[in-house]
Scaffold this motif. Structure first.
Motif, PDB file in Angstrom:
ATOM      1  N   MET A 273      27.467 -14.307  22.453  1.00  0.00           N
ATOM      2  CA  MET A 273      28.061 -14.889  21.086  1.00  0.00           C
ATOM      3  C   MET A 273      28.620 -14.058  20.254  1.00  0.00           C
ATOM      4  O   MET A 273      28.574 -12.836  20.499  1.00  0.00           O
ATOM      5  CB  MET A 273      26.761 -15.560  20.529  1.00  0.00           C
ATOM      6  N   ASP A 274      29.489 -14.570  19.461  1.00  0.00           N
ATOM      7  CA  ASP A 274      30.263 -13.771  18.361  1.00  0.00           C
ATOM      8  C   ASP A 274      29.251 -13.261  17.262  1.00  0.00           C
ATOM      9  O   ASP A 274      28.313 -14.182  16.921  1.00  0.00           O
ATOM     10  CB  ASP A 274      31.465 -14.459  17.962  1.00  0.00           C
ATOM     11  N   LEU A 275      29.369 -12.101  16.752  1.00  0.00           N
ATOM     12  CA  LEU A 275      28.691 -11.542  15.909  1.00  0.00           C
ATOM     13  C   LEU A 275      29.532 -11.241  14.524  1.00  0.00           C
ATOM     14  O   LEU A 275      30.735 -10.734  14.602  1.00  0.00           O
ATOM     15  CB  LEU A 275      27.955 -10.183  16.165  1.00  0.00           C
ATOM     16  N   THR A 276      29.229 -11.869  13.394  1.00  0.00           N
ATOM     17  CA  THR A 276      29.949 -11.593  12.285  1.00  0.00           C
ATOM     18  C   THR A 276      29.132 -11.012  11.083  1.00  0.00           C
ATOM     19  O   THR A 276      27.823 -11.118  11.055  1.00  0.00           O
ATOM     20  CB  THR A 276      30.647 -12.875  11.486  1.00  0.00           C
ATOM     21  N   PHE A 277      29.643 -10.026  10.119  1.00  0.00           N
ATOM     22  CA  PHE A 277      28.907  -9.607   9.032  1.00  0.00           C
ATOM     23  C   PHE A 277      29.228 -10.015   7.843  1.00  0.00           C
ATOM     24  O   PHE A 277      30.482 -10.133   7.452  1.00  0.00           O
ATOM     25  CB  PHE A 277      29.098  -7.916   8.955  1.00  0.00           C
ATOM     26  N   THR A 278      28.476 -10.283   6.722  1.00  0.00           N
ATOM     27  CA  THR A 278      28.721 -10.687   5.397  1.00  0.00           C
ATOM     28  C   THR A 278      27.864  -9.772   4.565  1.00  0.00           C
ATOM     29  O   THR A 278      26.863  -9.458   4.951  1.00  0.00           O
ATOM     30  CB  THR A 278      28.274 -12.335   5.092  1.00  0.00           C
ATOM     31  N   TRP A 279      28.330  -9.553   3.468  1.00  0.00           N
ATOM     32  CA  TRP A 279      27.588  -8.790   2.328  1.00  0.00           C
ATOM     33  C   TRP A 279      27.453  -9.561   1.100  1.00  0.00           C
ATOM     34  O   TRP A 279      28.311 -10.250   0.634  1.00  0.00           O
ATOM     35  CB  TRP A 279      28.528  -7.413   1.936  1.00  0.00           C
ATOM     36  N   ALA A 280      26.466  -9.230   0.365  1.00  0.00           N
ATOM     37  CA  ALA A 280      26.279 -10.040  -0.797  1.00  0.00           C
ATOM     38  C   ALA A 280      25.646  -9.028  -2.058  1.00  0.00           C
ATOM     39  O   ALA A 280      24.876  -7.901  -1.506  1.00  0.00           O
ATOM     40  CB  ALA A 280      25.343 -11.116  -0.687  1.00  0.00           C
ATOM     41  N   LEU A 281      26.120  -9.186  -3.203  1.00  0.00           N
ATOM     42  CA  LEU A 281      25.610  -8.271  -4.356  1.00  0.00           C
ATOM     43  C   LEU A 281      24.650  -9.296  -5.121  1.00  0.00           C
ATOM     44  O   LEU A 281      25.254  -9.951  -5.805  1.00  0.00           O
ATOM     45  CB  LEU A 281      26.786  -7.838  -5.125  1.00  0.00           C
TER      46      LEU A 281
END
Length: 1036
Positions: A533-541
């Motif tokens: 599977m593909d992996l994605t990163f997200t960031w939150a503040l």
């Protein structure tokens, strides 16, 4: 019963199949939806148009058919009728008011239902002629007011009015003295004048769409009796109604006009609220554009003149047509379900709401309840399908809202929304599998894994809407999962395969950090995941996702590798502080880790600035601490601004340095009686932070002036006057109310001081008058300021002279000598200083021709103490008289005895002619014919020659007593410009110019310039010399 039930089920199934096929094929059927509806129409009687068209068009599938109603009764559209149907439009041929005037409504129908349009009126416009009866003459005393009645003829719609005076097109203008009511058409004249005599006719105009028609009345004659010059107070004659009704968005106009002498001025006011910015006031009229409910209230017009006032009041009452706040929309509902529809409309008076189904009134019955704007269905059946309309109406209008109700009966069907074929899930994670077949009524749902029926347990949940939730997934959960759906229409199922994958994990989590504003930082985040599977990163503040495209360059991804999601923060700001969460996500699961970033920076703004203990030069300030932004506050600064400047300025304080733990300080060195605002700024080792909000505006207490006025001086004025001037003191130095000046003065050498108080800060001079004041007497002068708190310091003493008088003595020994034909020199002996009564500014030379009066003399003034002048612009060979006077600021003194002078004759006009030249080594010899003066010309005493090597070099002047001259030339001489003219007592004559070019050897050229007044060029070429002679009338 059994047979009937079976028949119904079969019909429903066929209906369901047809609905689904139509949706799939893009051929969905739907009821009529109006795209164009009829509008109110005005048809002018006698119009050349032979028909009226009322528009109607509806979108529908299958296409709609149309019918029309007039005044609620269906029209019969027969072939030979005047009514024709063109598409959906109703066309009325040769419309007649008696038969066709009324209310029309379009009815659109198809197999799905029927809707009716809004009602539209057809009215006929007309304007009849004025009565043919003669109008009575009007006689009124001049100066009194008068009204002419228009009495317009029958008409529809309203009219605009003007009045004719004597003949067409001499229309009476609307000015403050005359007013034409656009309500009644009447003409009002507030105060008659002699110019009002004449014949008056009311001119009425009707504007009916594309036709304008005007008619005018018989004339009525106005005659005036003897003038009554008495003044009398206003009397309002044109009054607006006690109650004026208007609709929102309309223009409201009130009229008010009064008789009176003088002509009254009209003012408007709203008695129970502020004046609206939408007002357009032009004395007799008050217009409110786009009226709203806020414009309701009582209005007063006031007529006022020098003799009194008169008022009139009335109310504006705003109503509104119905306007939808909430309407119904197309709805698909399951058979057997309940439905509630609501329509809400605003308006004044409050609108009533009624309902229509397929164009017919709908009332409560069996399963249907109608209650005002609400319509409720219980246990819907197929027969409830159709077109519904809610209608809101009050006395000002009606609005319609339409929607289609489709009652569905469908067997479960997964074709539009099957269970996902392949369902990936993460080990130890959770998976949600929806089951959403299309069904009406709602289907009952069961789930199986393989052949095993699933029921709710600690790991398995089947929700009320049929969704399957599996938790804490392991490899043993892989397999086929089937959703079974069933209702009384039928049953269906759909299957998906669950595949269990490796869970996603954070392998390197971000670490908390502290940085300063403007620094850079990278927060690390690495993860492992199922390789399929593909992996994605997200960031939150602080739980808000970071949008990299809108971060203004502060955020970016630090690596392009799939397993690395590092976040790079550039030029960090205070707002970037907080909890950062990194989330690594695949289609089946996600993992998150968080870290805290602290960004240290200058302090935030202090809060709650309060001013107290207000004195004349100091105040006490207090505030509350703001955020230190993770770095201790070191000190505070206080700034202020006054009404004199919008710029903030740092103030002196007590203590001088305000420590970071302080929350109060005294501000000193303020200006008394000055408006101030204060603000506080905090600072730390990282800089000065944002300022607080300004304090409320305060004014320091008053104090006596502390600064003496500046710019003390004076002088001038009328005889026996002493004028003292100064620069007005600025607001910042006045220190209090009641500001003025105290002027002290005395004759130089005397002991006693005279004092004068000059009120008002704007004052800038004081005039002392006394018959004993001699001209140009020195006074000692000083000044100080005062206000109601006391007097300020005095200025330094200045010397100011009293008003001057014109010089008493005249210059003497005046000598005038002619210099040229148009110039003379004048000299004289100066006046004695002891005889001066002011400051000598210079001398004025007056000169006039013999035979003229001295009053017509020309004048030349000198400046200072010079005793000679050169006068130009004289006429040649003319006798002049010359006198000299001294002058000062008060004027000119007496004249000297006049002396006479005669200007010389003018120089000869003829320029030198027959010019020739020869070259000899380093010399050029130039000759010309002598010029002989005529009898009216001055004698020739010699010649002037201006020699110039080229157009850029400086010229050289040569003088010759004879008609020849030798000029040295350089060895590289190629050409030269030469001007020759006569000179003598009358000045210099007209020049002749020669341009010389040399090749080699010698030669000569003769040109008679005197015979050729116009400039020209002569070119002579030999084997040794090229010469160009330009004869011109140039001045030396």
């Amino acid at each position: 019963m059994g047979g009937t039930a079976g028949f119904i089920h079969t019909s429903l199934a066929v209906g369901t199949f047809l609905v689904w096929c139509q949706a799939q094929g893009g051929m969905r059927s739907y009821g009529p939806v109006f795209e164009e509806q009829p509008s109110h129409t005005l048809f002018p009687e006698g119009s050349a148009e032979e028909k009226v068209t009322l528009a109607c068009r509806a979108r529908a599938n299958p296409p709609a058919t149309y019918r029309w109603k007039m005044n609620g009764t269906e029209l019969k559209l027969e072939p030979d009728s005047r009514y024709r149907l063109v598409a959906g439009d109703l066309v009325i041929s040769n419309p007649v008011k008696a038969k066709d005037s009324g209310s029309y409504q379009c009815v659109a129908s198809n197999s799905r239902g029927t809707v009716v349009s809004r009602e539209a009126s057809l009215r006929f416009g007309f304007l009849q002629e004025f009565s043919a009866e003669e109008r009575d003459p009007v006689k009124i005393t001049e100066g009194w007011g008068v009204m002419f009645t228009c009495s317009p003829p029958p008409h529809y719609p309203g009219l605009s009015y003007r009045w004719l005076l004597n003949e067409f097109p001499n229309f009476i203008p609307a000015d403050g003295r005359r007013f034409i009511s656009q309500t009644t058409g009447n003409l009002y004249i507030a105060k008659t004048e002699a110019s009002d005599l004449g014949n008056y006719s009311c001119f009425a105009t009707s504007h009916m769409d594309f036709i304008t028609k005007s008619v005018f009345s018989k004339f009525s004659r106005l005659s005036l009796a003897a003038e009554d010059a008495r003044q009398f107070p206003p009397s309002i004659k044109a009054r607006f109604p006690a109650d004026t009704y208007a609709l929102t968005g309309q223009v409201v106009t009130l009229e008010c006009f009064a008789f009176g002498n003088p002509v009254p001025r009209i003012k408007w006011r709203k008695l129970d609220g502020p004046q609206s910015s939408k007002w357009i006031g032009s004395e007799p009229l008050l217009q409110i554009q786009h009226a709203g409910f806020e414009d309701e209230g009582t209005y007063e017009c006031e007529a006022e003149n020098a003799k009194g006032r008169d008022t009139h009041q009335g109310r504006i009452i705003i109503h509104a047509q119905p306007d939808w706040l909430d309407v119904i929309s197309d709805t698909e509902a399951d058979i057997g379900s309940d439905l509630r529809w609501s329509c809400v409309a605003s308006g004044k008076p409050r609108p009533t709401v009624r309902w229509l189904r397929d164009g017919q009134p709908l009332t409560s019955q069996n399963r249907i309840e109608v209650s005002g704007g609400e319509l409720r269905f219980s246990k819907l059946v197929l027969e409830d399908s159709g077109m519904y309309q809610c209608v809101a109406e009050n006395k000002h209008g009606t609005v319609y809202a339409s929607a289609e109700l489709t009652v569905q009966a469908l067997a479960p069907d997964f074709r539009l929304n099957p269970v996902k074929r392949l369902i990936p899930a993460a080990r130890s994670g959770k998976v949600i599998i929806p089951c959403q077949p299309r069904a009406a009524p709602k289907a009952t749902v069961l789930w199986t894994k393989g052949t095993e029926l699933l029921v709710n347990s600690s790991r398995v949940t089947i929700t009320a809407d049929g969704t399957l939730i599996l938790q804490n997934i392991s490899k043993s959960d892989e397999g086929k999962y089937t959703c079974f759906a069933e209702n009384f229409m039928g049953k269906a199922n759909s299957t998906g395969i669950l595949s269990v994958r490796d869970a996603t994990k954070i392998t390197l989590a971000p670490s908390s950090a502290d940085i300063n504003v403007g620094e850079n930082l990278t927060l690390q985040c690495h993860a492992s995941h199922d390789p399929t599977m593909d992996l994605t990163f997200t960031w939150a503040l602080d739980d808000f996702p970071i949008d990299f495209d809108k971060s203004e360059g502060h955020y970016r991804r630090a690596s392009a590798k799939e397993a690395i999601g590092d976040l790079s923060i550039s030029n960090a700001q205070l707002r970037h502080s907080g909890r950062y969460t990194c989330t690594a996500q695949t289609v089946v699961d996600s993992a998150s880790e968080s870290a805290t970033l602290t960004v240290r920076g200058p302090p935030g703004p202090p809060g709650g600035v309060v001013v107290r203990d207000i004195g004349d030069t100091s105040v006490q300030l207090s505030w509350s601490r703001g955020f230190d932004n993770h770095s201790p506050i070191a000190r505070y600064l206080i700034e202020a601004r006054t009404l004199l400047s919008s710029h903030w300025k740092q103030m002196r304080t007590n203590p001088i340095n305000i420590e970071g733990n302080a929350e109060t300080a005294q501000v000193v060195n303020l200006i008394p009686w000055m408006d101030y605002e204060f603000r506080v700024l905090a600072s730390n080792i990282l800089g000065i932070g944002e300022p607080s909000l300004p304090s409320s505006k305060i004014r320091t207490k008053e104090a006596a002036p502390t600064v003496a006025p500046s710019g003390l001086g004076g002088g001038g004025g009328a005889p026996n006057e002493l004028i003292i001037t100064w620069t007005p003191t600025l607001r910042g130095y006045q220190n209090g109310e009641g500001f003025g000046y105290i002027v002290s003065f005395r004759r130089k050498g005397s002991q006693a001081w005279l004092r004068a108080r000059v009120p008002h800060a704007e004052s800038l001079h004081f005039v002392y008058r006394n018959e004993s004041i001699a001209p140009y007497t020195p006074f000692e002068v000083k000044i100080k300021a005062y206000n109601r708190k006391g007097e300020g310091p005095e200025s330094l003493t200045a010397i100011v002279y009293s008003a001057e008088e014109e010089p008493k003595a005249a210059p003497y020994r005046v000598i005038a000598k002619s210099v040229l034909s148009s110039e003379m020199d004048v000299s004289w002996e100066p006046v004695e200083q002891g005889e001066m009564t002011g400051v000598l500014l210079g001398y004025e030379i007056r000169y006039w021709k013999d035979g003229d009066k001295e009053e017509a003399a020309d004048r030349v003034r000198t400046a200072g103490l010079v005793t000679s002048a050169h006068v130009t612009g004289l006429n040649p060979n003319t006798d002049y008289h010359v006198s000299v006077r001294a002058y000062n600021r008060a004027g000119t003194g007496p004249p000297s005895p006049a002396t006479n002078v005669t200007t010389t004759r003018p120089p000869p006009k003829r320029p030198p002619g027959n010019i020739s030249w020869t070259f000899s080594g380093s010399t050029v010899s130039i000759k010309w014919d002598p010029v002989v003066a005529k009898a009216d010309e001055s004698a020739v005493t010699g010649y002037k020659m201006l020699y110039r090597q080229d157009s850029h070099s400086a010229p050289t002047l040569y003088l010759a007593s004879k008609s020849q001259i030798d000029i040295p030339i350089p060895e590289d001489f190629t050409h030269a410009f030469v001007q020759i003219r006569v000179t003598g007592p009358g000045g210099d004559g007209t020049p002749a110019e020669v341009h010389i070019l040399r090749n080699s050897g010698t030669s000569m050229m003769v040109e008679d310039s005197g015979m050729r007044p116009a400039p020209h060029v002569v070119v002579v070429t030999t084997n040794s010399l090229l010469m160009v002679a330009l004869i011109s009338s140039l001045e030396l």
